[in-house]
Design an enzyme around this catalytic site. Sequence first.
Site, PDB file in Angstrom:
ATOM      1  N   HIS A  82      -3.259  -2.212  10.531  1.00 39.62           N
ATOM      2  CA  HIS A  82      -1.844  -1.933  10.285  1.00 39.62           C
ATOM      3  C   HIS A  82      -1.627  -1.430   8.860  1.00 39.62           C
ATOM      4  O   HIS A  82      -2.180  -1.989   7.911  1.00 39.62           O
ATOM      5  CB  HIS A  82      -1.008  -3.197  10.505  1.00 39.62           C
ATOM      6  CG  HIS A  82       0.431  -2.916  10.794  1.00 39.62           C
ATOM      7  ND1 HIS A  82       1.302  -2.452   9.829  1.00 39.62           N
ATOM      8  CD2 HIS A  82       1.159  -2.989  11.935  1.00 39.62           C
ATOM      9  CE1 HIS A  82       2.495  -2.284  10.359  1.00 39.62           C
ATOM     10  NE2 HIS A  82       2.439  -2.598  11.636  1.00 39.62           N
ATOM     11  N   GLY A 163      11.928  -4.578 -10.512  1.00 35.89           N
ATOM     12  CA  GLY A 163      10.585  -4.937 -10.933  1.00 35.89           C
ATOM     13  C   GLY A 163       9.884  -3.876 -11.749  1.00 35.89           C
ATOM     14  O   GLY A 163      10.460  -2.827 -12.089  1.00 35.89           O
ATOM     15  N   PRO A 169      -1.085  -6.200  -9.386  1.00 33.93           N
ATOM     16  CA  PRO A 169      -2.515  -5.895  -9.226  1.00 33.93           C
ATOM     17  C   PRO A 169      -3.135  -6.360  -7.914  1.00 33.93           C
ATOM     18  O   PRO A 169      -4.075  -5.725  -7.417  1.00 33.93           O
ATOM     19  CB  PRO A 169      -3.164  -6.603 -10.424  1.00 33.93           C
ATOM     20  CG  PRO A 169      -2.150  -7.591 -10.908  1.00 33.93           C
ATOM     21  CD  PRO A 169      -0.823  -6.991 -10.595  1.00 33.93           C
TER      22      PRO A 169
END
Length: 296
Positions: A82, A163, A169
């Site tokens: 997916h 944000g 990361p």
Amino acid sequence: MDKVIECVPNFSEGRDLKKIEQITDAFRGKQNIKLLDYSNDRDHNRMVVTAIGTPDAIKNAVIEAIGTAVKLIDLRKHAGEHPRMGAADVIPFIPIRNVSMEEAVALSREVGQAVADRYGLPVFLYEKSATAPHRENLAVVRKGQFEGLAEKMTHPEWKPDFGPDTPHPTAGAAIIGARIPLVAYNINLNTNRLDIAEAIARRIRHSNGGLRYCKAMGVELHEKGIVQVSMNITDYTQTALYRIFELVRIEANRYGVTLAGSELIGLMPIGALLDTASYYLGLDDLTADRILELNI
């Protein structure tokens, strides 16, 4: 509960049962919230949660669940069929009772701001919450997935709504918004040829001239040794499930392939089921008030 809103968050973990339970714990044992369903798939490597509750209760639970996903899921080590851009990949809010779409949009933005501030997670708003037309379609927002996210975010048109301007990361970014109910519906094919599933998906999805409100892709189910046409039906009132089922059957027949069953991911509105049952049973007057359990 006077006001009821649904949330169907999708998390990029479908194999580690311990992590799955830790994420779903955010929806358990809380006042004014009910965990209706959660399902995980190893091939997709994805989990879909369905919960309902009051806006405040849902908001707090979702923020907690996203935090757990950010902590536990490392997309640098993630692989699955997916598409995904984030550990907490897509978080839609759906108004159910005494909640307007405008309120659902406001809630999605509150959650987006909160998870950006709390977890350092870039957030893109989509569907009814989108801040620009090119951000409405989930597939467009998620294009490039986690691996292409850093480069994508260098372009001004893909600056996140909340944000940092660079991906988290390990958790990538979250896609949050408000929408009407959709049906996540997959049809399995009696073949292991992915090219056939992909060809059928191209013919039935709206973006290639197929059925309106149908998004589709071909997927390999390695554990079963077959392939699947995986779909999201974004408006079941306009494109009924029986039309999709029959069109997939017709397209599969051209390759000499039969259907190997179908599956529902999460929950579906009863209207989608009634519409399909009415077609196959030839009932012209099948409505919700004719269903025994709904009259008790």
